[in-house]
Design an enzyme around this catalytic site. Structure first.
Site, PDB file in Angstrom:
ATOM      1  N   ARG A 128       0.809  -1.237   0.000  1.00  0.00           N
ATOM      2  CA  ARG A 128       0.000   0.000   0.000  1.00  0.00           C
ATOM      3  C   ARG A 128       0.839   1.283   0.000  1.00  0.00           C
ATOM      4  O   ARG A 128       0.468   2.293   0.599  1.00  0.00           O
ATOM      5  CB  ARG A 128      -0.964   0.051   1.194  1.00  0.00           C
ATOM      6  CG  ARG A 128      -1.957  -1.074   1.247  1.00  0.00           C
ATOM      7  CD  ARG A 128      -2.961  -1.012   0.093  1.00  0.00           C
ATOM      8  NE  ARG A 128      -3.849  -2.140   0.153  1.00  0.00           N
ATOM      9  CZ  ARG A 128      -3.600  -3.310  -0.463  1.00  0.00           C
ATOM     10  NH1 ARG A 128      -2.536  -3.460  -1.203  1.00  0.00           N
ATOM     11  NH2 ARG A 128      -4.449  -4.302  -0.354  1.00  0.00           N
ATOM     12  N   CYS A 152     -10.926   0.212   3.237  1.00  0.00           N
ATOM     13  CA  CYS A 152     -10.262  -0.146   4.492  1.00  0.00           C
ATOM     14  C   CYS A 152      -9.569   1.079   5.083  1.00  0.00           C
ATOM     15  O   CYS A 152      -8.899   1.827   4.377  1.00  0.00           O
ATOM     16  CB  CYS A 152      -9.251  -1.263   4.253  1.00  0.00           C
ATOM     17  SG  CYS A 152     -10.046  -2.849   3.996  1.00  0.00           S
ATOM     18  N   GLU A 202      -4.559   3.552   6.416  1.00  0.00           N
ATOM     19  CA  GLU A 202      -4.354   3.347   4.981  1.00  0.00           C
ATOM     20  C   GLU A 202      -4.860   4.570   4.205  1.00  0.00           C
ATOM     21  O   GLU A 202      -4.355   4.892   3.143  1.00  0.00           O
ATOM     22  CB  GLU A 202      -5.109   2.089   4.527  1.00  0.00           C
ATOM     23  CG  GLU A 202      -4.983   1.862   3.027  1.00  0.00           C
ATOM     24  CD  GLU A 202      -5.676   0.603   2.530  1.00  0.00           C
ATOM     25  OE1 GLU A 202      -5.344  -0.490   2.980  1.00  0.00           O
ATOM     26  OE2 GLU A 202      -6.552   0.740   1.652  1.00  0.00           O
TER      27      GLU A 202
HETATM   28  N1  EPU Z   1     -12.269 -10.418   9.794  1.00  0.00           N
HETATM   29  C1  EPU Z   1     -12.911 -10.444  11.004  1.00  0.00           C
HETATM   30  N2  EPU Z   1     -13.760  -9.417  11.298  1.00  0.00           N
HETATM   31  C2  EPU Z   1     -13.939  -8.370  10.451  1.00  0.00           C
HETATM   32  C3  EPU Z   1     -13.272  -8.344   9.228  1.00  0.00           C
HETATM   33  C4  EPU Z   1     -12.427  -9.381   8.911  1.00  0.00           C
HETATM   34  O1  EPU Z   1     -12.759 -11.365  11.790  1.00  0.00           O
HETATM   35  O2  EPU Z   1     -14.734  -7.461  10.821  1.00  0.00           O
HETATM   36  C5  EPU Z   1     -11.409 -11.551   9.439  1.00  0.00           C
HETATM   37  C6  EPU Z   1     -11.979 -12.338   8.256  1.00  0.00           C
HETATM   38  O3  EPU Z   1     -12.909 -13.275   8.679  1.00  0.00           O
HETATM   39  C7  EPU Z   1     -10.752 -12.931   7.646  1.00  0.00           C
HETATM   40  C8  EPU Z   1      -9.665 -11.920   7.937  1.00  0.00           C
HETATM   41  O4  EPU Z   1     -10.139 -11.082   8.988  1.00  0.00           O
HETATM   42  O5  EPU Z   1     -10.413 -14.125   8.291  1.00  0.00           O
HETATM   43  C9  EPU Z   1      -9.325 -11.048   6.709  1.00  0.00           C
HETATM   44  O6  EPU Z   1     -10.494 -10.336   6.317  1.00  0.00           O
HETATM   45  P1  EPU Z   1     -10.845 -10.049   4.781  1.00  0.00           P
HETATM   46  O7  EPU Z   1     -10.838 -11.342   4.038  1.00  0.00           O
HETATM   47  O8  EPU Z   1     -12.088  -9.244   4.743  1.00  0.00           O
HETATM   48  O9  EPU Z   1      -9.628  -9.240   4.232  1.00  0.00           O
HETATM   49  P2  EPU Z   1      -8.922  -7.940   4.806  1.00  0.00           P
HETATM   50  O10 EPU Z   1      -7.526  -8.336   5.145  1.00  0.00           O
HETATM   51  O11 EPU Z   1      -9.719  -7.302   5.883  1.00  0.00           O
HETATM   52  C10 EPU Z   1      -7.958  -7.088   2.506  1.00  0.00           C
HETATM   53  C11 EPU Z   1      -7.762  -5.705   1.939  1.00  0.00           C
HETATM   54  C12 EPU Z   1      -9.055  -5.250   1.275  1.00  0.00           C
HETATM   55  C13 EPU Z   1      -9.438  -6.238   0.179  1.00  0.00           C
HETATM   56  C14 EPU Z   1      -9.625  -7.609   0.831  1.00  0.00           C
HETATM   57  C15 EPU Z   1      -9.984  -8.704  -0.171  1.00  0.00           C
HETATM   58  C16 EPU Z   1      -6.264  -4.289   3.258  1.00  0.00           C
HETATM   59  C17 EPU Z   1      -6.157  -3.318   4.374  1.00  0.00           C
HETATM   60  N3  EPU Z   1      -7.493  -4.776   3.035  1.00  0.00           N
HETATM   61  O12 EPU Z   1      -8.950  -6.984   3.530  1.00  0.00           O
HETATM   62  O13 EPU Z   1      -8.768  -3.995   0.671  1.00  0.00           O
HETATM   63  O14 EPU Z   1     -10.654  -5.833  -0.451  1.00  0.00           O
HETATM   64  O15 EPU Z   1      -8.388  -7.997   1.477  1.00  0.00           O
HETATM   65  O16 EPU Z   1      -8.929  -8.934  -1.028  1.00  0.00           O
HETATM   66  O17 EPU Z   1      -5.262  -4.610   2.623  1.00  0.00           O
HETATM   67  C18 EPU Z   1      -8.869  -1.597   0.829  1.00  0.00           C
HETATM   68  O18 EPU Z   1      -7.659  -1.616   0.623  1.00  0.00           O
HETATM   69  O19 EPU Z   1      -9.532  -0.527   0.914  1.00  0.00           O
HETATM   70  C19 EPU Z   1      -9.547  -2.876   1.015  1.00  0.00           C
HETATM   71  C20 EPU Z   1     -10.779  -2.946   1.450  1.00  0.00           C
END
Ligand code: EPU
Length: 316
Positions: A184, A233, A303
């Site tokens: 990022r 995010c 971010e």
């Molecule tokens: N989780 C929770 N509670 C929550 C949210 C997530 O327990 O409220 C857990 C999920 O169950 C999962 C893990 O955390 O086991 C990861 O969550 P998720 O799959 O939603 O992915 P993320 O790491 O939160 C990242 C990117 C997103 C992108 C998604 C899908 C970042 C900061 N976030 O989210 O990007 O859409 O992967 O590829 O890198 C963005 O950059 O604006 C963004 C939303």
């Protein structure tokens, strides 16, 4: 961040003579952000093409006027008090396509203001792969390159071959590999903005591309509050963990301050439920950061970009 903190000298004066530049005063910024939050820009500058961008930059740097660069405003929190000068790249939106008849690969040369969504739609329709993992990213190309936007499946730097940098003295293309890309973020020289990029895409089955985009969008719809005003995010993911999971563990889902709320669908999203102010969002960010620090001993870093000294200072 503006490149200088010195006070502006009569921001809009004289800029009317830059050919191709639209100069507007007291423009509400909320409508230019996906958060729908923010005060006014005293001076809102919209260059119509690269040459007017270069002339505008030349003027701003010569007069030492600090400014913020606006793309699609999808990863951005603007102070309720507004800011002085904004340079919008929304009218830099040319795209050229060059096919290599031997490899059947295509090079897209696009201005910074072009939406990723437009490039993705073209590449899926035309059967070129490389952008499909970025499905659902609402950013402009310039914003996406600047923050090395991506998903769990990949980041935009993987398909960028060259970047056009504009600053004092004009524009030049440089190999993307010379800008170090991190999670990022990319390292950019000071007083320089990204005004365009070249992307390398390879032939791929249209059916597979459509399926991939549908799968990614379905997963996003299941886990993210896509219909609500937000900036995506809010925090970067800490190494080998998820900011959303950590904030969720602290029991903060659904917590509100003013019109801002930590989404009950995904804890790393703050949504504007109506009338949210930037200070509401920043207060929720502070709450999340402090509780994650206290409970998990992990430091969350934002971010999103934050414009305006007051919001930047609250968080620092
Ligand atoms: N989780 C929770 N509670 C929550 C949210 C997530 O327990 O409220 C857990 C999920 O169950 C999962 C893990 O955390 O086991 C990861 O969550 P998720 O799959 O939603 O992915 P993320 O790491 O939160 C990242 C990117 C997103 C992108 C998604 C899908 C970042 C900061 N976030 O989210 O990007 O859409 O992967 O590829 O890198 C963005 O950059 O604006 C963004 C939303």
């Amino acid at each position: 961040m503006p490149w200088s903190k010195r006070r502006p000298l009569l921001p809009c004066k004289d800029l009317h003579c830059v050919p191709g530049l639209r100069v507007q005063r007291d423009v509400p910024l909320a409508k230019f952000t996906s958060f729908r939050i923010g005060g006014q820009a005293k001076c809102f500058l919209v260059p119509g093409d690269l040459s007017s961008l270069e002339n505008t930059l030349d003027y701003l740097y010569r007069k030492e006027i600090p400014f913020y660069v606006l793309g699609q405003g999808t990863n951005l929190l603007v102070s309720d008090k507004g800011v002085e000068t904004v340079l919008s790249l929304k009218e830099l939106n040319r795209v050229d396509y060059a096919m290599d008849s031997h490899s059947r690969c295509v090079t897209l040369t696009a201005d910074a203001g072009v939406k990723i969504r437009r490039l993705l739609a073209w590449s899926v329709k035309s059967g070129f792969g490389g952008l499909e993992d970025l499905a659902g990213i609402p950013a402009s190309l310039g914003g996406a390159v600047r923050m090395n936007a991506g998903t769990r499946h990949g980041a935009i730097n993987e398909v960028i071959t060259e970047v056009r940098l504009s600053g004092p003295g004009g524009s030049r293309w440089i190999p993307a590999s010379s800008l170090q890309a991190d999670y990022r973020d990319i390292r950019l020289p000071q007083r320089i903005l990204i005004s365009g990029a070249r992307l390398h895409l390879s032939p791929k089955s249209r059916k597979n591309l459509v399926r991939r985009v549908k799968d990614i969008m379905a997963a996003r719809t299941r886990s993210q509050p896509l219909g609500m005003a937000s900036a995506g995010c809010i925090f970067k993911n800490p190494k080998d963990d998820s900011a959303g999971r950590l904030i969720d563990t602290c029991g903060l889902k659904g917590r509100s301050i003013g019109g801002a709320q930590i989404s009950s669908k995904h804890a790393n999203f703050i949504v504007n439920t109506g009338g949210a102010r930037a200070v509401d969002v920043v207060s929720l960010m502070l709450m999340a950061r402090d509780q994650v620090r206290a409970i998990a001993d992990v430091e969350l870093t934002p971010e999103i970009a934050m414009w305006g000294e007051d919001v930047q200072e609250i968080f620092n």
